[in-house]
Structures are given as structure tokens and as C-alpha cells.
Design a protein around this motif. Structure first.
Motif, mmCIF file in Angstrom:
data_model
loop_
_atom_site.group_PDB
_atom_site.id
_atom_site.type_symbol
_atom_site.label_atom_id
_atom_site.label_comp_id
_atom_site.label_asym_id
_atom_site.label_seq_id
_atom_site.Cartn_x
_atom_site.Cartn_y
_atom_site.Cartn_z
ATOM 1 N N GLY A 56 0.781 -1.234 0.000
ATOM 2 C CA GLY A 56 0.000 0.000 0.000
ATOM 3 C C GLY A 56 0.809 1.279 0.000
ATOM 4 N N LEU A 57 2.085 1.227 0.415
ATOM 5 C CA LEU A 57 2.895 2.445 0.491
ATOM 6 C C LEU A 57 3.670 2.734 -0.791
ATOM 7 C CD1 LEU A 57 4.298 2.168 4.143
ATOM 8 C CD2 LEU A 57 2.249 3.349 3.330
ATOM 9 N N VAL A 58 3.649 1.808 -1.724
ATOM 10 C CA VAL A 58 4.353 2.003 -3.002
ATOM 11 C C VAL A 58 3.556 2.955 -3.874
ATOM 12 C CG1 VAL A 58 5.109 0.875 -5.130
ATOM 13 C CG2 VAL A 58 5.510 -0.222 -2.927
ATOM 14 N N THR A 59 4.232 3.977 -4.422
ATOM 15 C CA THR A 59 3.549 4.985 -5.242
ATOM 16 C C THR A 59 4.167 5.045 -6.642
ATOM 17 O OG1 THR A 59 5.009 6.869 -4.743
ATOM 18 C CG2 THR A 59 3.314 6.321 -3.117
ATOM 19 N N SER A 60 3.780 6.045 -7.376
ATOM 20 C CA SER A 60 4.284 6.227 -8.739
ATOM 21 C C SER A 60 5.777 6.517 -8.769
ATOM 22 C CB SER A 60 3.526 7.368 -9.425
ATOM 23 O OG SER A 60 2.137 7.099 -9.445
ATOM 24 N N GLU A 61 6.347 6.960 -7.644
ATOM 25 C CA GLU A 61 7.780 7.233 -7.596
ATOM 26 C C GLU A 61 8.601 5.965 -7.854
ATOM 27 O OE1 GLU A 61 9.378 10.163 -7.358
ATOM 28 O OE2 GLU A 61 7.359 10.981 -7.609
ATOM 29 N N THR A 62 8.098 4.834 -7.381
ATOM 30 C CA THR A 62 8.794 3.566 -7.634
ATOM 31 C C THR A 62 8.805 3.248 -9.124
ATOM 32 O OG1 THR A 62 8.312 2.632 -5.456
ATOM 33 C CG2 THR A 62 8.680 1.070 -7.257
ATOM 34 N N VAL A 63 7.693 3.509 -9.789
ATOM 35 C CA VAL A 63 7.622 3.267 -11.232
ATOM 36 C C VAL A 63 8.635 4.132 -11.969
ATOM 37 C CG1 VAL A 63 6.129 3.284 -13.256
ATOM 38 C CG2 VAL A 63 5.189 2.663 -11.024
ATOM 39 N N LYS A 64 8.801 5.361 -11.521
ATOM 40 C CA LYS A 64 9.783 6.253 -12.153
ATOM 41 C C LYS A 64 11.196 5.717 -11.988
ATOM 42 C CE LYS A 64 6.952 10.405 -11.495
ATOM 43 N NZ LYS A 64 6.864 11.736 -10.832
ATOM 44 N N LYS A 65 11.486 5.123 -10.819
ATOM 45 C CA LYS A 65 12.810 4.529 -10.601
ATOM 46 C C LYS A 65 13.005 3.327 -11.514
ATOM 47 C CE LYS A 65 14.190 7.059 -7.006
ATOM 48 N NZ LYS A 65 13.000 7.904 -6.843
ATOM 49 N N LEU A 66 11.977 2.488 -11.621
ATOM 50 C CA LEU A 66 12.070 1.286 -12.453
ATOM 51 C C LEU A 66 12.160 1.630 -13.935
ATOM 52 C CD1 LEU A 66 9.455 -0.964 -10.627
ATOM 53 C CD2 LEU A 66 11.929 -1.283 -10.641
ATOM 54 N N ALA A 67 11.730 2.817 -14.299
ATOM 55 C CA ALA A 67 11.759 3.226 -15.708
ATOM 56 C C ALA A 67 13.181 3.339 -16.247
ATOM 57 C CB ALA A 67 11.029 4.556 -15.881
ATOM 58 N N PHE A 68 14.161 3.392 -15.356
ATOM 59 C CA PHE A 68 15.552 3.467 -15.792
ATOM 60 C C PHE A 68 16.109 2.084 -16.155
ATOM 61 C CE2 PHE A 68 15.079 7.453 -13.562
ATOM 62 C CZ PHE A 68 15.839 8.334 -14.326
ATOM 63 N N SER A 69 15.347 1.043 -15.878
ATOM 64 C CA SER A 69 15.791 -0.308 -16.198
ATOM 65 C C SER A 69 15.637 -0.580 -17.694
ATOM 66 C CB SER A 69 14.979 -1.346 -15.418
ATOM 67 O OG SER A 69 15.273 -2.651 -15.850
ATOM 68 N N ARG A 70 16.680 -1.108 -18.286
ATOM 69 C CA ARG A 70 16.645 -1.434 -19.713
ATOM 70 C C ARG A 70 16.213 -2.872 -19.972
ATOM 71 N NH1 ARG A 70 22.341 1.303 -21.880
ATOM 72 N NH2 ARG A 70 21.848 3.455 -21.257
ATOM 73 N N SER A 71 16.049 -3.629 -18.915
ATOM 74 C CA SER A 71 15.759 -5.057 -19.079
ATOM 75 C C SER A 71 14.365 -5.452 -18.606
ATOM 76 C CB SER A 71 16.791 -5.895 -18.308
ATOM 77 O OG SER A 71 16.834 -5.505 -16.943
ATOM 78 N N LEU A 72 13.596 -4.516 -18.019
ATOM 79 C CA LEU A 72 12.306 -4.854 -17.425
ATOM 80 C C LEU A 72 11.291 -5.272 -18.490
ATOM 81 C CD1 LEU A 72 11.159 -4.950 -14.562
ATOM 82 C CD2 LEU A 72 10.122 -2.723 -14.981
#
Length: 413
Positions: free
Chosen positions: A364-380
């Protein structure tokens, strides 16, 4: 089509579309195609997968009676009884997968052992029918005594009144060829006896058991169990444990930080799954905190896949230690982590990111900020945020940057 030679039809057309549905469709086009399918293709098929189709005994006989060379067979047995399978259990069968066996009894295991001595892979999903566990154990023991080349064994009993002692003493019958073992459900004490019985030397060339994959559904996961597994099965590459306790485990029968420490003895471990299900009661691993995750991250640095559920006392620091220490991590799944927030992924940009699959479920505490961090992944490739109510639609712009993404799910309810 009628003027084409049969060998041209079978070799150049039909053998390039070996799935049964396509072949049956092609057989309806013309007499030539039907003749080729019935006489020059079906008799030589080595594999048949009907796991997604619920067929009756008559339809099964009509299909399998034409397939003389099948050695890999997967069936949906929802409408099939024991007698339906007997005509097709033969020595050439090396892989047998029987799903949704609502009508099959454990006696089918006896028949499998008697007729399929060269079996290497077996999966059976039984429905709980209230049969005596002693009869089930007897049939399992007989089958295993006959299938001495078995490498992959998966036995599941589904139902609300399952007797977890059904797999008691199975360790005495397992052939030494076993590499992959999945049993559901199992009592913790029986699982400890199983691990101790399967004790192997640390040399892969040993003549003893060389178990590489172990998956168990238990009444409780405890330190005692992890100690037994780590000491007896040092060659494990994959360990999947799930428990469904019906009440809060006592201190001496629960998993703690100390128990996670012993997993470091499994030097080949690359895939770890530890799940406390919320099916029977709203419980979690309350005796594991960040210190336990620190220990796990430091001792199991070669992990490539991690699946955790029910770690309600672990905060961002604990989960971040796994992400930073396990440099080969490709799959990361966390469910019901009430203390996990965006801070767990704060340093993801600086660290080498090999993540291909991330599933954060009901955090419940995960927000859109985590998605922004994961957006730097080239392998996701896979991103699942189901149940993360704080993730907003504004993160869609970040997701569009993930060039390899093939699957995205985000149901907030």
C-alpha cells in the motif's frame, strides 16, 4: 490438394504444424489431408498436450488410439476416471502430466508404476476424496519402487479436508534419480524427515540424491525446517516453501532471522520463494525483520529470483538490501509488505539493474515514484502493481519508457 503426393502433404505442410488443434482442422479440408493426418502424422507424434481441454473417455480413446508413439502426455482429467487411462499407460511414456483429477483415485499411481517403468517426469493433481492416507501412501510407495528413473515428481492434493500426512514416509521410496520434487501439502515434521533422509554429500558426483529443486506446501515454515534443508541439500538451486498456519505459530515453531541465516549453506541457490499464505488466517512472519533480510542478502548473493509474501515486519532497508546485494537478480516479487515504500527502490538508479520481472502486490505504500525509478531499467519485461492503491495514472508516462515491457498490470482495488 487431391493431386498432391501424400509425402509432400505430410512432410512439407502437416509436420510444420504439429499442434493437435491445427492438425484436426486441416484434416477436415480434404480427403488427402485427412488421410495424411490419420496415417502419416498422428501415429508418429511424440507429444500430446490436452491440459486445456476437458475431454471424456470416448474422446480420449478416439485421439490416443491413433497416436502410437507418444512419450509425453498432458491431460485435463476433470472428466476421466482410472479406467480411462489404463489403455494408454505404456513403457514408452516418459513424461505424464495429469491435471484436475477430480475423479481419479490414488490407485492410478499403482497403475502408472506397473505400466510406465521408464517414466522420468510425473505430475498429478488429485482432488481430496477422503480416502485413507495409508492407502495413498501405499500406492505412492509402489509407484516409486517401479519408476526408478524418475527425475521430476509433483504430487498435489487439493481440498479443504486434506490430510497432510498423506506424504508421510515418502522419503523411503524416492528413487535416487530425483532432481525435482514438489509435494502439497506436507507436515513440517514430515518435511524435516524428508530432508534428513535425502542428505547428500557436497560432491555432484556422489551416488546419493542430487536434489536441485524442492517445493513444499506446509502447515508451518520453521527454523528447524530450514536447518534440515540447508544441511542435507547443499546442491539445491531452487527452494519454494509456502505455509498456511491456522493460528499464530509458537516461538519454537516459526521462522526467524536465525533461520534465514542457514540458507547461506546452499551455495548453488538461485531461486528462493518464501510465502506465508493469508488463506487460513491473517498472519505473517512476525519474527523476521530487516536484520533477517540483511543476513539473507549477504549470504545468498547469487539469487536470480526472489518471491516473498507475508513479511510484515520488514521495511525498506531490508528489501533494498536484497536489490543491492543480489547483482544477478532478474525476478523480484513481494506481496503484502505493509512497510515497503518507494525508499526501497531509492538507490536503484546507481546500482546495476538486471531486473526483468517486478511484482509488487498489495504493497500500500508504493507509489508512482517507484515506477519512475524502475523506468531506468533497460531489461524490465514484466511489471505488476496489483493492489498498490497509491500508484497513480501519472506513472504511465514513465512506463512508456520501458522498451522491453511486455506485461503491465495495475488493479488498485
Amino acid at each position: 490438394m487431391e493431386s498432391l503426393p501424400n509425402y509432400l502433404i505430410s512432410e512439407e505442410i502437416l509436420w510444420k504444424m504439429l499442434d493437435l488443434e491445427t492438425l484436426c482442422t486441416m484434416a477436415c479440408v480434404s480427403k488427402s489431408l485427412r488421410f495424411s493426418v490419420d496415417n502419416e502424422v498422428l501415429p508418429y507424434l511424440a507429444s500430446l498436450d490436452l491440459s486445456n481441454v476437458s475431454i471424456d473417455e470416448q474422446a480420449l480413446y478416439h485421439i490416443l488410439n491413433r497416436l502410437m508413439s507418444v512419450n509425453t502426455l498432458s491431460l485435463n482429467c476433470q472428466r476421466l476416471g482410472d479406467s480411462s487411462l489404463l489403455p494408454f499407460l505404456a513403457p514408452q511414456i516418459q513424461q505424464l502430466n495429469l491435471f484436475r483429477c477430480s475423479l481419479l483415485s490414488s490407485s492410478v499411481l499403482n497403475s502408472i508404476g506397473a505400466n510406465c517403468p521408464f517414466l522420468r517426469v510425473l505430475t498429478v493433481e488429485f482432488a481430496d476424496q477422503g480416502s485413507p492416507p495409508i492407502l495413498f501412501r501405499k500406492n505412492v510407495a509402489y509407484m516409486l519402487s517401479k519408476c526408478r528413473y524418475l527425475e521430476d515428481l509433483s504430487l498435489k492434493i487439493k481440498g479443504t479436508e486434506v490430510d497432510s500426512s498423506a506424504f508421510q514416509s515418502i522419503e523411503f521410496s524416492l528413487p535416487r534419480s530425483i532432481k525435482f520434487l514438489k509435494l502439497k501439502p506436507v507436515l513440517e515434521n514430515n518435511a524435516i524427515h524428508l530432508a534428513n533422509r535425502l542428505r547428500v554429500s557436497k560432491s555432484p558426483s556422489s551416488s546419493g540424491f542430487v536434489l536441485q529443486f524442492l517445493s513444499l506446501l506446509l502447515d508451518v515454515i520453521s527454523d528447524r525446517l530450514l536447518v534440515a534443508i540447508s544441511k542435507s541439500l547443499p546442491l539445491l538451486a531452487e527452494l519454494h516453501l509456502e505455509d498456511r498456519p491456522d493460528k499464530e505459530p509458537s516461538d519454537d515453531r516459526d521462522l526467524t532471522n536465525e533461520g534465514l541465516h542457514f540458507l547461506g549453506s546452499c551455495h548453488f541457490l538461485t531461486d528462493l520463494s518464501l510465502i506465508r499464505s493469508r488463506q487460513n488466517y491473517q498472519g505473517s512472519f512476525k519474527r523476521i525483520n530487516d536484520m533477517g533480510m540483511f543476513v539473507l542478502a549477504q549470504t545468498c548473493t547469487d539469487l536470480e529470483s526472489v518471491k516473498l509474501s507475508g513479511f510484515s515486519k520488514v521495511s525498506d532497508a531490508g528489501f533494498a538490501s536484497l536489490l543491492q546485494s543480489c547483482q544477478r537478480l532478474k525476478k523480484f516479487e513481494v506481496r503484502n509488505a505493509f512497510l515497503m515504500s518507494d525508499l526501497a527502490f531509492h538507490d536503484l538508479i546507481q546500482a546495476p539493474c538486471t531486473l526483468a520481472e517486478v511484482r509488487l502486490l498489495y504493497c500500500g505504500l508504493v507509489t508512482s515514484e517507484t515506477v519512475k525509478k524502475l523506468a531506468f531499467s533497460r531489461s524490465l519485461e514484466v511489471l505488476d502493481l496489483c493492489g498498490c492503491k497509491s500508484v497513480a495514472d501519472s506513472c504511465l508516462g514513465s512506463i512508456s519508457c520501458l522498451q522491453r515491457l511486455t506485461t503491465f498490470e495495475s488493479h488498485r482495488s
